[in-house]
Design a protein around this motif. Structure first.
Motif, short mmCIF file in Angstrom:
data_model
loop_
_atom_site.label_atom_id
_atom_site.label_comp_id
_atom_site.label_asym_id
_atom_site.label_seq_id
_atom_site.Cartn_x
_atom_site.Cartn_y
_atom_site.Cartn_z
N THR A 141 0.82 -1.21 0.00
CA THR A 141 0.00 0.00 0.00
C THR A 141 0.86 1.26 0.00
O THR A 141 0.64 2.15 -0.83
N PRO A 142 1.86 1.41 0.88
CA PRO A 142 2.79 2.54 0.72
C PRO A 142 3.52 2.51 -0.62
O PRO A 142 3.79 3.56 -1.21
N ALA A 165 1.25 3.97 -3.06
CA ALA A 165 1.18 5.42 -2.87
C ALA A 165 2.35 6.11 -3.58
O ALA A 165 2.17 7.14 -4.24
N MET A 178 -1.31 10.44 -2.35
CA MET A 178 -0.84 9.58 -1.28
C MET A 178 -1.89 9.42 -0.19
O MET A 178 -2.08 8.33 0.36
N MET A 179 -2.62 10.50 0.09
CA MET A 179 -3.67 10.43 1.10
C MET A 179 -4.81 9.51 0.67
O MET A 179 -5.38 8.78 1.51
N VAL A 212 -4.58 6.87 -1.16
CA VAL A 212 -4.12 5.49 -1.00
C VAL A 212 -4.02 5.11 0.47
O VAL A 212 -4.53 4.08 0.92
N PHE A 213 -3.36 5.97 1.26
CA PHE A 213 -3.18 5.66 2.68
C PHE A 213 -4.50 5.60 3.44
O PHE A 213 -4.63 4.87 4.42
N SER A 214 -5.49 6.38 3.00
CA SER A 214 -6.77 6.39 3.71
C SER A 214 -7.44 5.02 3.69
O SER A 214 -8.23 4.69 4.59
N LEU A 239 -6.06 2.27 4.29
CA LEU A 239 -5.60 1.56 5.49
C LEU A 239 -6.52 1.82 6.67
O LEU A 239 -6.81 0.90 7.46
N ALA A 255 -7.54 0.64 -2.52
CA ALA A 255 -6.59 1.71 -2.82
C ALA A 255 -6.24 1.77 -4.30
O ALA A 255 -5.97 2.85 -4.84
#
Length: 442
Positions: free
Chosen positions: A23-24, A27, A43-44, A46-48, A50, A115
Motif C-alpha cells: 500500500t505505501p 502510494a 498519497m492520502m 491510497v493511505f486512507s 488503510l 486503494a
C-alpha cells in the motif's frame, strides 16, 4: 494451540507484512505520476484505505468474506464474526495457522484492492467523496466478490463454478479495474485533458514504488498458499518469471511503437506482470509464466492507449493495467494450466480441452457485471450527496492545498520560477505526448 505449525504461522504473518508494504508502495507509484501540486492528495487517497477498510474489515468485512454463508455462495454472514469476538472465543478455522493470522493477511488484500481504484481519480476527486466511496465499495463490492473467490468452501466461484484464482485476479484486479473505469467515466475528465500533455513529477518515486510493489507481491502470491510449502515456492518462482517477462514485453512494445524504452514503461510492466500472474501463480509452469507475463506486458502497453481513443480519463491506467492484465491472467489459466502445478488442472494447451477456459471466462464476466452495476450505483449516490469533484479553480491551482491545506514541496523559497512546478516536471524522453505509453499526470 494443538496442531499449530509455528513455521506456517510465521510465514503467513510475514507475508501479511509484505502485502501491507504494497500500500505505501502503491502510494509512491501513483504519487510519482501525479503533478507536484497533487502528490499529497494522491498519497492520502491510497493511505486512507488503510484506515477506512481496516476498520470495516475488523467490524464485519472478515465475516462477510469468510463467515457462514447466507445462501448460494454469495455472502458470508456479517454478524457471525462481527468485531472478531467469536474468533477470540474459539479460534479453530485453521488446523495449522491461527485464524487471526489469516484475518490480518486477508485484511491487507481488502485494503490494497480499494486503494488501487484511487489511481483513476487523480487530481479531481473530493477527499471526503473518496472516503465515502471507498467505504461503500469495500462493503458492497469487494467483500461479496472476495467471498465468491477466496472462501474455498462456500464461495460460488470457487466451489459451484470451479474457477481457479490463486490470489485474486477476479476479486482484486478485475474488480478494481472495473470500478476505476466506472468512477472515471461518471466523474469526467481532468480539465484540459488530453489536450495538454501531463507528465509525472517524479519518476524515481514511481520506480521505487514499483520495486516495493514487486517485493510485497511475493507475500501476496506466495502467502496465498496458506503455508510455507511447495505451492508457496511455486507461486514465488512464477511471480519472478512473469514479472521479468512483462518488463521486457512492455519495453519492447515501447521501443517498436515509439522508438524509446522508458523507466515509466518498465515500472508499468512490473505491475502488469504481477497482476497477470496473481490468479495463475499456482496453475501454470514457469515457462507458462514467462509467456503469460510477456503477453501481459505487451497487452497492457497497448491497452493504456485506448483511453485516448475511447475518451475516458483513467489517470494512472488502472483499467489498462489491472483490468486488462487481470482478465488476461484469469483467462490464461484455461490455456496454460498444467496438472503438474499445485492447482493440478490441465488447460487447453496441455490437453485439458476448453472446459476450464470457459469456467475462467464465466468467473471474469460475473465479476465484471456485478462490479460495474454496483459501483455505478455507489458512484451516483456519492455524486448526489457529497459531489465527486473539486471545483475548477481548486483543480487548476492544485488539489493538495485545497483539500488538505498542505503542499508536498515548498515552492515559496524558490526564486525566479526556476524551481519545481507542474509545468517543469521532469520528462521521460519517451513516447510523444499525444500517444504516451502510460498516463502522465500534470
Amino acid at each position: 494451540m494443538e496442531g499449530l505449525n509455528s513455521g506456517d504461522t510465521a510465514w503467513i504473518l510475514t507475508c501479511a507484512a509484505f502485502v501491507m508494504l504494497m500500500t505505501p508502495g502503491l502510494a509512491l507509484f501513483y504519487a510519482g505520476q501525479a503533478g507536484a501540486k497533487s502528490v499529497l492528495n494522491m498519497m492520502m487517497m491510497v493511505f486512507s484505505a488503510l484506515g477506512v477498510v481496516g476498520v470495516l474489515w475488523i467490524l464485519y468485512g472478515y465475516s462477510m468474506v469468510f463467515g457462514p454463508d447466507i445462501g448460494l455462495g454469495l455472502l458470508g454472514n456479517p454478524a457471525s464474526y462481527f468485531g472478531l469476538t467469536a474468533i477470540l472465543e474459539n479460534d479453530e478455522a485453521s488446523e495449522l495457522v491461527p485464524t487471526l493470522a489469516i484475518v490480518g493477511f486477508q485484511a491487507m488484500f481488502a485494503i490494497l484492492t480499494t486503494a488501487l481504484i484511487a489511481g483513476a481519480a487523480a487530481s479531481r476527486m473530493k477527499f471526503g467523496a473518496w472516503i465515502l466511496f471507498s467505504a461503500l465499495w469495500a462493503t458492497l463490492v469487494y467483500f461479496p466478490v472476495a467471498h465468491w473467490v477466496f472462501d474455498l468452501d462456500q464461495g460460488w466461484i470457487a466451489t459451484s463454478l470451479g474457477a481457479l484464482d490463486f490470489a485474486g485476479g477476479t476479486a482484486v484486479h478485475i474488480n478494481a479495474g472495473v470500478a476505476a473505469l466506472v468512477l472515471c467515466i461518471i466523474m469526467g475528465k481532468r480539465r484540459n485533458w488530453p489536450r495538454e500533455a501531463a507528465r509525472p513529477h517524479n519518476l524515481t518515486m514511481v520506480m521505487l514504488g514499483a520495486g516495493l510493489l514487486w517485493f510485497g507481491w511475493f507475500g501476496f502470491n506466495a502467502g496465498s498458499a496458506g503455508a510455507a510449502d511447495w505451492a508457496a515456492g511455486f507461486a514465488f518462482t512464477n511471480t519472478v518469471a512473469a514479472t521479468a517477462a512483462a518488463i521486457l514485453g512492455w519495453l519492447l512494445y515501447e521501443r517498436i511503437r515509439y522508438g524509446k524504452a522508458t523507466s515509466l514503461g518498465a515500472a508499468s510492466g512490473i505491475v502488469a506482470g504481477l497482476v497477470a500472474i496473481t490468479p495463475a501463480a499456482a496453475a501454470i509452469s514457469p515457462i507458462g509464466a514467462l509467456i503469460v507475463g510477456g503477453i501481459a506486458g505487451v497487452l497492457s502497453a497497448w491497452a493504456v492507449g485506448l483511453k485516448y481513443k475511447l475518451g475516458y480519463d483513467d489517470s494512472f491506467d488502472v483499467v489498462g493495467v489491472h483490468l486488462v492484465a487481470g482478465l488476461w491472467g484469469t483467462v490464461a489459466i484455461g490455456f496454460f494450466g498444467t496438472a503438474v502445478a499445485p492447482d493440478a488442472t490441465d488447460g487447453l494447451f496441455y490437453g485439458g480441452g476448453v472446459t476450464q477456459l470457459g469456467i475462467q471466462v464465466l468467473a471474469a464476466l460475473a465479476t465484471i457485471v456485478y462490479c460495474a452495476v454496483v459501483t455505478t450505483i455507489i458512484v451516483l449516490v456519492v455524486k448526489a450527496t457529497l459531489g465527486l469533484r473539486v471545483d475548477d479553480d481548486e483543480e487548476l491551482a492544485g488539489i493538495d492545498e485545497g483539500q488538505h491545506a498542505e503542499t508536498g514541496y515548498e515552492f515559496s523559497g524558490l526564486r525566479g520560477g526556476s524551481g519545481l512546478s507542474t509545468a517543469t516536471a521532469p520528462t521521460t524522453g519517451s513516447a510523444p505526448s499525444e500517444a504516451p505509453t502510460a498516463t502522465k499526470e500534470g
